[in-house]
Structure formats: structure tokens, C-alpha cells
Design an enzyme around this catalytic site. Structure first.
Site, short mmCIF file in Angstrom:
data_model
loop_
_atom_site.label_atom_id
_atom_site.label_comp_id
_atom_site.label_asym_id
_atom_site.label_seq_id
_atom_site.Cartn_x
_atom_site.Cartn_y
_atom_site.Cartn_z
N TYR A 106 -9.29 3.78 -4.88
CA TYR A 106 -8.30 4.84 -5.06
C TYR A 106 -8.26 5.48 -6.44
O TYR A 106 -7.69 6.56 -6.59
CB TYR A 106 -6.91 4.29 -4.70
N ASP A 141 -16.57 -1.55 8.12
CA ASP A 141 -17.24 -1.84 6.85
C ASP A 141 -18.31 -2.90 7.06
O ASP A 141 -18.10 -3.87 7.81
CB ASP A 141 -16.22 -2.33 5.81
N GLY A 188 -7.80 5.59 4.89
CA GLY A 188 -7.12 6.42 3.91
C GLY A 188 -7.41 7.90 4.09
O GLY A 188 -8.48 8.29 4.56
N GLU A 244 -15.14 -5.83 8.70
CA GLU A 244 -13.82 -5.58 9.30
C GLU A 244 -13.73 -4.15 9.77
O GLU A 244 -14.59 -3.31 9.46
CB GLU A 244 -12.71 -5.87 8.30
N ARG A 272 -12.62 2.99 10.96
CA ARG A 272 -13.76 2.85 10.04
C ARG A 272 -14.16 1.40 9.97
O ARG A 272 -13.32 0.51 9.77
CB ARG A 272 -13.38 3.34 8.64
N GLU A 295 0.81 -1.22 0.00
CA GLU A 295 0.00 0.00 0.00
C GLU A 295 0.85 1.28 0.00
O GLU A 295 0.35 2.36 0.31
CB GLU A 295 -0.95 -0.02 1.19
N ASN A 304 -10.91 -0.83 10.11
CA ASN A 304 -9.67 -0.26 9.58
C ASN A 304 -9.19 0.80 10.56
O ASN A 304 -9.87 1.80 10.77
CB ASN A 304 -9.93 0.34 8.20
N SER A 347 -6.72 -2.71 1.91
CA SER A 347 -7.03 -2.18 0.58
C SER A 347 -7.48 -3.24 -0.41
O SER A 347 -7.27 -3.13 -1.61
CB SER A 347 -5.81 -1.43 0.01
#
Length: 308
Positions: free
Chosen positions: A211, A252, A275, A269, A250, A16, A271, A142
Site C-alpha cells: 500500500y 497469490d 484492494g 491463498e 485474486r 485494514e 482474496n 494484507s
């Protein structure tokens, strides 16, 4: 805190790296605009010595992937006693391990999909569970290495056992959950808004969807019922607290409303290093809550500490 010296860690040596460089540049530029003295640090193996020489007041961690969000850099920062942003050693390591994080979430009453951890070479001969299912590297971000096995597919994905596979021998096989992609950020002790992610030209929210310019459409607030919206916020905050996260995270989710109005909501999951690129979700959620990008980053710097 304006005028304090902030070292922004970016780049690194995980898959990443490009995302981290983009996140780091955006954050460094915004922090300078907020009046901080900023040093940009492209992280290499000598990062401990570099930070010891720099002696910043705060480290803003904009790294992604292994080393940057798995507890490793956090341990170095604890040893150096430099306050840093985001989650600490234990929460970072736990959240990076998808299987163990799911066990903690399940124990906290958060709905998760059935899954099992396997050696990747054990998948080649026969399906490890009835399709559709998803194969994920246990410790990647990612969407790197994610393979979706569709209903009716005759054989397991052969790429998992090939020499092209770069994501470790341990993988998680998880029941595929149909439905809408929903996500919710947490900032300190409060949940931010819920966003629906609509991939554009992609079958799921993969690396390019995340992205690439125009890779996905973000709808905030998500067009869902008020009850579901509040439930997602509650579960995102519960996951943040159960795993021991600090600062920003965050979570999901997938929401399958094909057969019932209430539908099935599944937590996928968490994070701990969301990002911070121009197309990133959490800065959009913060903006929806009334924070400019600079104000949001200032809050993160002021929240920084050791022993997180």
C-alpha cells in the site's frame, strides 16, 4: 445501471480500515463518474439499520478484513435482500480461513505447501517444523501478523506468544516457499493477466509493499514462460470456482525456479476482496485486459446479486 443508487461500504473496524477507506473513496468517485448515485457508508455496528434506511439498489463492498470479507457483512446483506458485489457468505468465510481454503484447493488439484494449524503458545518452546517456515494468522489479510522464520534461526519467533500479538490464538505454520511472487485475478468466469510483484526494499510482499507509494513494482504481463503463465491462469480460475467465489477474486502464488527450469509453483491463498487503491493489483489487471477503472467497477455493480 447508470443512475442506480449504489451504497459503497468502506472503513469498518478491522486492522485494514485505512486500506478500505482508500479503496472505498476510489470506487465511490469512479462510480459517480460513471453516472451512479453513490452514498459513502463508513461502516459501524449500526450498518444494518443504516442500509435499511438508505434502501440502495446495490451495495458495493469495499471493506477489507474481518467482518467485511469473512461472510459477516454478506450475511447482513442477504438478510436485507440488497444485491451486493464480490463473493457470498460461504465463499467469503471459507476464503478468509487460510487453512480450510487450502484444503479445498488441494482437493481441487491445486499445489499447496505443507502446513499445520496450531495454538500460538505451542510455538514458543521449539520449532513446529524445520525452518524456514512462515507463521500466519488464520483469519487476517494484507499480510498482518505474518512472521518469516529463516533457515538457521535458533528459536521460534517470540512475538507470536507475546501480549503484543493481536491476531487471535490460532495460527497457521506453513513451509516457506522461496521464489518469485506471482498473482492472478479472476473476473467472473475468466482469468485476467498474471502480475509479478517485486517488493522494493522489503523482504516480502508485506503491508507497506502492498500500500505504500513505491513499496513494490508490478510487472504485467509477468515475464515467465507462456506455459507457466497459462497454468497460473488455469489454477486461479480453478481456485475461484472450487471455493465458490463470485465477481472478482485474486489468487497469490510463489514460483521457485532456482534449481530447475520448470520450478515449483505453489498456490498461497485467495482474496475475495482485492484492494481497489491506486496501487492495487486487480484494477491494473483489468486495465491490462482493456477495462478502464470505471468500466471495471460498472461490471462489478452489474454483476451484483444476492444468494452468491
Amino acid at each position: 445501471m447508470g443512475g442506480k443508487h449504489v451504497a459503497v461500504l468502506m472503513g469498518g473496524f478491522s486492522s485494514e480500515r485505512p486500506v478500505s477507506l482508500s479503496s472505498g473513496k476510489a470506487c465511490a468517485d469512479a462510480l459517480e463518474s460513471e453516472g451512479f448515485e453513490v452514498t459513502r457508508v463508513d461502516v459501524e455496528r449500526d450498518v444494518s439499520a443504516r442500509l435499511a434506511d438508505l434502501k440502495p439498489d446495490v451495495v458495493f463492498n469495499a471493506l477489507h478484513g474481518p467482518f467485511g470479507e469473512d461472510g459477516t457483512i454478506q450475511g447482513i446483506l442477504e438478510y436485507l435482500q440488497i444485491p451486493y458485489t464480490h463473493s457470498g457468505v460461504l465463499a467469503s468465510a471459507l476464503a478468509m480461513d487460510k487453512s480450510r481454503a487450502k484444503k479445498v484447493a488441494d482437493g481441487a488439484g491445486i499445489p499447496v505447501a505443507d502446513s499445520r494449524v496450531m495454538n500460538r503458545f505451542a510455538i514458543v518452546g521449539e520449532h513446529p517444523m524445520r525452518p524456514p517456515y512462515v507463521v500466519k494468522p488464520v483469519r487476517e489479510g494484507s499480510s498482518f501478523g505474518v512472521v518469516i522464520v529463516k533457515e538457521g534461526q535458533a528459536h521460534p519467533p517470540q512475538i507470536i506468544a507475546s501480549s503484543e500479538w493481536r491476531y487471535g490464538d490460532e495460527v497457521m505454520v506453513e513451509r516457506y516457499v522461496y521464489g518469485r511472487e506471482l498473482t492472478c485475478g479472476v473476473m467472473g468466469d475468466k482469468a485476467l493477466g498474471v502480475t509479478e510483484i517485486v517488493p522494493q526494499g522489503h523482504s516480502f510482499y508485506d503491508y507497506d509493499s502492498k500500500y505504500a507509494e513505491g513499496g513494490s513494482k508490478h510487472v504485467i504481463p509477468a515475464k515467465i514462460s507462456p506455459n507457466l503463465y497459462q497454468k497460473i491462469q488455469t489454477l486461479a480460475l480453478r481456485a475461484h470456482q472450487a471455493i465458490g467465489c463470485r465477481g472478482v477474486s485474486r489468487s497469490d502464488f510463489r514460483y521457485d525456479d532456482r534449481f530447475a527450469e520448470e520450478g515449483e509453483l505453489i498456490w498461497l491463498e485467495i482474496n475475495t476482496q482485492p484492494g481497489m487503491t491506486p496501487t492495487s493489483l486487480v484494477p491494473e489487471m483489468a486495465a491490462h485486459a482493456g477495462y478502464s477503472f470505471g468500466e471495471f467497477l460498472r461490471w462489478m455493480v452489474e454483476d451484483a446479486s444476492c444468494l452468491r
